[in-house]
Design an enzyme around this catalytic site. Structure first.
Site, PDB file in Angstrom:
ATOM      1  N   PRO A  80       0.825  -1.216   0.000  1.00 43.16           N
ATOM      2  CA  PRO A  80       0.000   0.000   0.000  1.00 43.16           C
ATOM      3  C   PRO A  80       0.860   1.268   0.000  1.00 43.16           C
ATOM      4  CG  PRO A  80      -0.094  -1.089   2.151  1.00 43.16           C
ATOM      5  CD  PRO A  80       0.730  -1.963   1.254  1.00 43.16           C
ATOM      6  N   GLU A 110       2.143  -6.763   8.654  1.00 38.74           N
ATOM      7  CA  GLU A 110       2.326  -5.320   8.785  1.00 38.74           C
ATOM      8  C   GLU A 110       3.421  -4.783   7.880  1.00 38.74           C
ATOM      9  OE1 GLU A 110       1.467  -7.290  11.223  1.00 38.74           O
ATOM     10  OE2 GLU A 110      -0.456  -6.331  11.678  1.00 38.74           O
ATOM     11  N   ASP A 121     -11.047   0.317 -24.607  1.00 40.94           N
ATOM     12  CA  ASP A 121     -11.311   0.332 -23.170  1.00 40.94           C
ATOM     13  C   ASP A 121     -11.109   1.719 -22.567  1.00 40.94           C
ATOM     14  OD1 ASP A 121     -12.089  -2.203 -22.793  1.00 40.94           O
ATOM     15  OD2 ASP A 121     -10.142  -2.966 -22.163  1.00 40.94           O
ATOM     16  N   ARG A 159      -4.467  -8.974 -20.043  1.00 45.07           N
ATOM     17  CA  ARG A 159      -5.431  -8.673 -21.111  1.00 45.07           C
ATOM     18  C   ARG A 159      -4.860  -7.750 -22.176  1.00 45.07           C
ATOM     19  NH1 ARG A 159      -8.848  -4.953 -20.786  1.00 45.07           N
ATOM     20  NH2 ARG A 159     -10.659  -6.178 -21.383  1.00 45.07           N
TER      21      ARG A 159
HETATM   22  C1  J9T Z   1      -0.578  -6.046   2.174  1.00 42.49           C
HETATM   23  O1  J9T Z   1      -0.739  -5.474   0.920  1.00 42.49           O
HETATM   24  C2  J9T Z   1      -1.627  -4.467   0.811  1.00 42.49           C
HETATM   25  O2  J9T Z   1      -2.276  -4.117   1.745  1.00 42.49           O
HETATM   26  C3  J9T Z   1      -1.731  -3.772  -0.505  1.00 42.49           C
HETATM   27  C4  J9T Z   1      -0.992  -4.163  -1.604  1.00 42.49           C
HETATM   28  C5  J9T Z   1      -1.135  -3.446  -2.795  1.00 42.49           C
HETATM   29  N1  J9T Z   1      -1.971  -2.400  -2.884  1.00 42.49           N
HETATM   30  C6  J9T Z   1      -2.680  -2.021  -1.819  1.00 42.49           C
HETATM   31  N2  J9T Z   1      -3.478  -0.967  -1.942  1.00 42.49           N
HETATM   32  C7  J9T Z   1      -2.592  -2.692  -0.607  1.00 42.49           C
END
Ligand code: J9T
Length: 247
Positions: A89, A116, A169, A154
């Site tokens: 993330p 985490e 698309d 794709r």
């Molecule tokens: C643990 O991975 C995630 O939470 C993750 C991975 C890729 N993109 C996200 N928005 C979250």
């Protein structure tokens, strides 16, 4: 194109990739997707893949060694990949542009982050890039890996039946899509825009272009900055903006 996905939940990835368009492309030999159980690359009796963070704090951190060993296994058995992606993330957001770039690499490894976090040596010395699929946290990177595999696959020629549908698309065109309708022309008192039934192709194209512009302006105005707009498009967008000011 080859993909190697490294995960502690292989079943979470194997199920979805055997279905739908990706599943069909694998069956036809256009895609080669392998899923690797990270625990198979541990060396201890308990197959441990995580540990407590140095410096203290809550949660667990994924250990570097199993991930390095998993990628070494891929290199030895499947060849040297064009990229090693770590899902996270805390990374730049994955877009259609990334999908286009990655589909040119021919062989990708995707490491699914969990818990985490992941030991930073993986990010710095093993991954060639990190990608997030959006501004939210997931319980693991498996869903992110599936999103990346699907969006990249794709774009591989032949994976989607109609090359034209890929080119048309939403994000390939830089605009959101126009509304679509199918039979019946009247359903529970709800009709469809008459122009679509007119058989007048130029009028239909004009209507669709305008609907796409209006929808993009309404929902994702920032996309209009990157879109290729002709003079008629610009005039129409200006008209919409002026109407908006009046209200
Ligand atoms: C643990 O991975 C995630 O939470 C993750 C991975 C890729 N993109 C996200 N928005 C979250």
């Amino acid at each position: 194109m080859k993909f190697d996905v490294v995960t502690i939940f292989p079943g979470m990835v194997t199920g979805p990739i055997t279905e739908g368009i990706v599943g069909r492309a694998i069956a036809r030999g256009m895609l080669d997707v392998r899923v690797h159980d990270l625990r198979d690359h541990t060396t201890d009796r308990h197959r441990v893949v995580d540990d407590t963070p140095f410096g203290g704090g809550p949660g667990m951190v994924m250990k570097p060694e199993p991930l390095f060993r998993a990628v070494e296994h891929v290199r030895a058995t499947r060849g040297v990949p064009g990229g090693v992606i770590l899902t996270s993330p805390d990374a730049p957001r994955f877009t259609h542009r990334d999908a286009l770039r990655l589909c040119g690499l021919d062989h990708l490894v995707i490491l699914c982050g969990r818990y985490e976090g992941v030991d930073d040596r993986v990010r710095r010395h093993l991954a060639t890039e990190e990608l997030s699929i959006g501004d939210y946290v997931l319980s693991g990177g498996e869903l992110a890996a599936l999103v990346i595999v699907d969006a990249v696959a794709r774009l591989v020629p032949g994976v989607v039946g109609h090359d034209e549908s890929v080119a048309r698309d939403t994000f390939a065109r830089g605009l959101l899509d126009f509304p679509q309708y199918t039979r019946p022309a009247e359903f529970r008192g709800m009709g469809v825009p008459p122009v679509l039934l007119s058989g007048h192709h130029a009028e239909i194209e004009r209507w669709r272009r305008r609907e796409a512009l209006a929808r993009t302006l309404e929902r994702r105005p920032e996309l209009l900055e990157g879109a290729e707009l002709g003079p008629a498009d610009r005039a129409f967008v200006d008209e919409l903006l002026q109407q908006r000011e009046k209200h």
